[in-house]
Design a protein around this motif. Structure first.
Motif, PDB file in Angstrom:
ATOM      1  N   ARG A 194       2.910   8.947  -2.212  1.00 45.71           N
ATOM      2  CA  ARG A 194       3.458   7.882  -1.363  1.00 45.71           C
ATOM      3  C   ARG A 194       3.956   8.489  -0.051  1.00 45.71           C
ATOM      4  O   ARG A 194       4.459   9.621  -0.036  1.00 45.71           O
ATOM      5  N   THR A 209      -0.848   1.793   6.242  1.00 42.10           N
ATOM      6  CA  THR A 209      -0.794   0.375   6.582  1.00 42.10           C
ATOM      7  C   THR A 209       0.481   0.109   7.374  1.00 42.10           C
ATOM      8  O   THR A 209       1.576   0.509   6.961  1.00 42.10           O
ATOM      9  N   ASN A 241       0.843  -1.192   0.000  1.00 41.74           N
ATOM     10  CA  ASN A 241       0.000   0.000   0.000  1.00 41.74           C
ATOM     11  C   ASN A 241       0.883   1.250   0.000  1.00 41.74           C
ATOM     12  O   ASN A 241       1.993   1.240   0.529  1.00 41.74           O
ATOM     13  N   LYS A 242       0.386   2.313  -0.563  1.00 40.11           N
ATOM     14  CA  LYS A 242       1.224   3.485  -0.837  1.00 40.11           C
ATOM     15  C   LYS A 242       1.578   4.290   0.400  1.00 40.11           C
ATOM     16  O   LYS A 242       2.467   5.133   0.343  1.00 40.11           O
ATOM     17  N   ILE A 256      -5.577   5.651   6.157  1.00 39.07           N
ATOM     18  CA  ILE A 256      -5.197   5.024   4.891  1.00 39.07           C
ATOM     19  C   ILE A 256      -3.831   4.350   4.996  1.00 39.07           C
ATOM     20  O   ILE A 256      -3.447   3.590   4.128  1.00 39.07           O
TER      21      ILE A 256
END
Length: 581
Positions: A215, A237, A41-42, A235
């Motif tokens: 990112r 992770t 994930n970004k 958002i």
């Protein structure tokens, strides 16, 4: 005259990837993680203990993705794994924030955070001027504070269709500072919850991910701020416990062996690679950060490995006198905060006491929790784990099994354990302890050493400590022997439940002329127990000490030293037996 053999520099203490590469340093290639990070994930969170290679990893990533450094790619990365690059290489404008330089005092942190961010934002505007709207720097500086300035910058980048990669190192520096001052907890909560300033900063980062912040890579050493600050930044992770990133920082044994093999060809070594691994492993190895990785590769603390190799080479191929670097000792001072929290637990449920008593602890590792719940058992265990005080050692009864990873941590943990045993801020006489330890190692004078431990235990035990009985006596003795620089105490209780021998493993690689080694069988009788009970324990101790002394492990380790089997029996807080068999 023989010319010195050219060899790569050892990058001990270096955190700048470009310096490591351009100064021809030995670099353990971690670039094969770049594709894995891109596929993750970004918005990437990553927690590891201090001095575990996080900052060098961030530096390697920053330069790989920097749009301004495409012409340096071959020089810096060409001979590494990522020499065949990913599509995103050199395609971002980089913002790098290092919260470690921000003054974390509550009364000045806003001003310090604003100042640090303003410096970095101005640098961003200067170096990327060709990619940014004209006049962005001047307009940005009209905004007040880090939150407004970041909000302005990422929105302006939309106009020129640029993408930002945001790196934040030690994002939790503020939290760790405040947690060491419990009285500040309410003020801390006001800044990290609701409309608090630090919370607003992370909310702004989140808003930026909807436009030009494409990112994020965020590192720290604890999961506390992650819950307090970043619940709005949902958002992100957390990959800290993911098996695919278990080895991204630190060194695995294959990497350590390759380094030793390389330097063995360019330096004078008095030991084989196997012998050096055997010496280093108990001190620096045995970190596991994912349950699914347990039973496979364990990780060495990379900073400690570099410290050892650097000292070994400078010592002409002899073991360093001190296996623990002083900077590590300074870092572990932060453990005082943890122990202060631990003392708030119920007396019979202390996490650290339980860890010493049975050699392990079980719990559920948390990916985040609020600061005000730090004293809850699973949260406290998780904090010890993220700080590098515990390592994953499997599962037990459906929970994660955690143990002390190595001797570096054990030495620090036990030294602070003595503080928890001491209500009066005890300072043991280091000179006296050192003289007794030396006499024990070189003269075989063990009696005075154990008399000293017994005297300290009796003199400074509180009523609460005495109620702990056997656990307290055994923990105190282990903690004291862990301070003896001539030995590495190995307690059998790490391998089986209950109390057993302590083998004082002689450090012959460092102190080649020492003459004596020891097995201690420690037994405990309650104060009201009879003399017959004491004698029964004494006989059990003799049997166990003889059995352990005959083991292959002990016989191999003692080398040329004389092995002494010492029987110690306490009755309450009083040592009633101390003899050699």
């Amino acid at each position: 005259m023989n010319q010195p053999v050219k060899r790569k520099r050892i990058p001990y203490g270096m955190m700048n990837f470009i310096d490591v590469r351009e100064d021809d340093c030995y670099y353990v290639d971690k670039t094969h993680y770049i594709p894995l990070i891109e596929n993750a994930n970004k918005y990437f969170f990553y927690i590891r203990p201090r001095r575990f290679g996080k900052s060098l990893t961030i530096s390697m990533l920053r330069h790989y993705y920097n749009i301004l450094e495409a012409d340096k790619f071959e020089k810096w990365y060409g001979d590494l794994y990522i020499g065949h690059p990913t599509p995103e290489r050199n395609s971002y404008l980089i913002i790098y924030l290092n919260f470690a330089v921000v003054n974390a005092e509550l009364n000045s942190y806003r001003q310090s955070l604003d100042a640090h961010c303003n410096t970095e934002f101005n640098f961003f505007c200067d170096v990327y001027a060709q990619y940014l709207p004209e006049g962005i720097k001047e307009e940005m500086n009209k905004k007040k504070g880090a939150v407004e300035q970041l909000d302005y910058l990422y929105k302006e980048c939309v106009k020129t269709n640029q993408q930002i990669y945001l790196f934040i190192d030690e994002y939790d520096h503020f939290t760790n500072k405040i947690l060491s001052e419990p009285a500040c907890l309410e003020d801390y909560k006001s800044e990290t919850h609701g409309t608090g300033y630090l919370r607003s900063f992370f909310d702004t980062v989140k808003a930026g991910t909807d436009s030009t912040i494409k990112r994020c890579f965020v590192t720290g050493v604890s999961p506390v701020t992650m819950d307090d600050l970043t619940s709005g930044f949902n958002i992100g992770t957390n990959y800290s416990l993911s098996p695919e990133f278990n080895e991204m920082t630190g060194f695995n044994e294959e990497e350590v062996r390759a380094m030793l093999d390389y330097y063995a060809t360019t330096c004078q070594f008095h030991h084989s690679t196997d012998e050096l691994i055997e010496a280093m492993k108990p001190w620096y190895d045995n970190y596991c950060f994912s349950e699914k990785s347990y039973g496979g590769t364990t990780m060495y603390n990379s900073n400690m490995v570099l410290y050892f190799v650097d000292n070994y080479i400078r010592n002409g191929g002899y073991m360093p006198r001190n296996m623990v670097e002083e900077n590590i000792r300074v870092d572990y001072n932060k453990l005082r905060m943890l122990i202060r929290k631990d003392k708030e637990f119920a007396h019979d449920a202390s996490t650290i006491q339980t860890l010493v008593q049975q050699g392990y602890i079980t719990g559920e590792l948390k990916t985040g929790f609020p600061a005000e719940t730090i004293a809850e058992p699973d949260n406290f265990i998780s904090l010890l784990f993220y700080f590098g005080m515990l390592t994953i050692s499997g599962t037990k009864r459906g929970k994660t099994l955690l143990t002390i990873p190595n001797q570096v941590v054990r030495e620090q943990l036990y030294s602070y354990l003595l503080d928890t045993y001491n209500e009066a801020n005890l300072r043991f006489d280091n000179w006296e302890k050192g003289e007794l330890a030396s006499a024990m190692a070189y003269d075989g004078d063990w009696k005075a050493y154990f008399d000293y431990i017994a005297e300290c235990l009796h003199r400074y035990s509180s009523q609460r400590d005495k109620q702990k009985g056997e656990a307290y006596v055994h923990g105190f003795t282990l903690a004291m022997t862990a301070q003896n620089r001539f030995y590495r105490p190995i307690s059998e209780q790490e391998n089986q439940e209950g109390y057993a021998d302590i083998f004082m493993f002689p450090l012959l690689d460092i102190y080649k002329d020492m003459l004596h080694s020891y097995i201690i069988e420690l037994k405990y009788a309650k104060g009201k127990d009879s003399d017959e009970k004491v004698e029964q324990l004494r006989q059990e101790a003799i049997t166990q000490a003889n059995r352990y002394a005959a083991s292959e492990t002990v016989q191999k380790a003692i080398g040329t030293t004389t092995l002494h089997k010492i029987i110690v029996v306490y009755q309450g807080m009083k040592m009633v037996v101390c003899e050699e068999v």
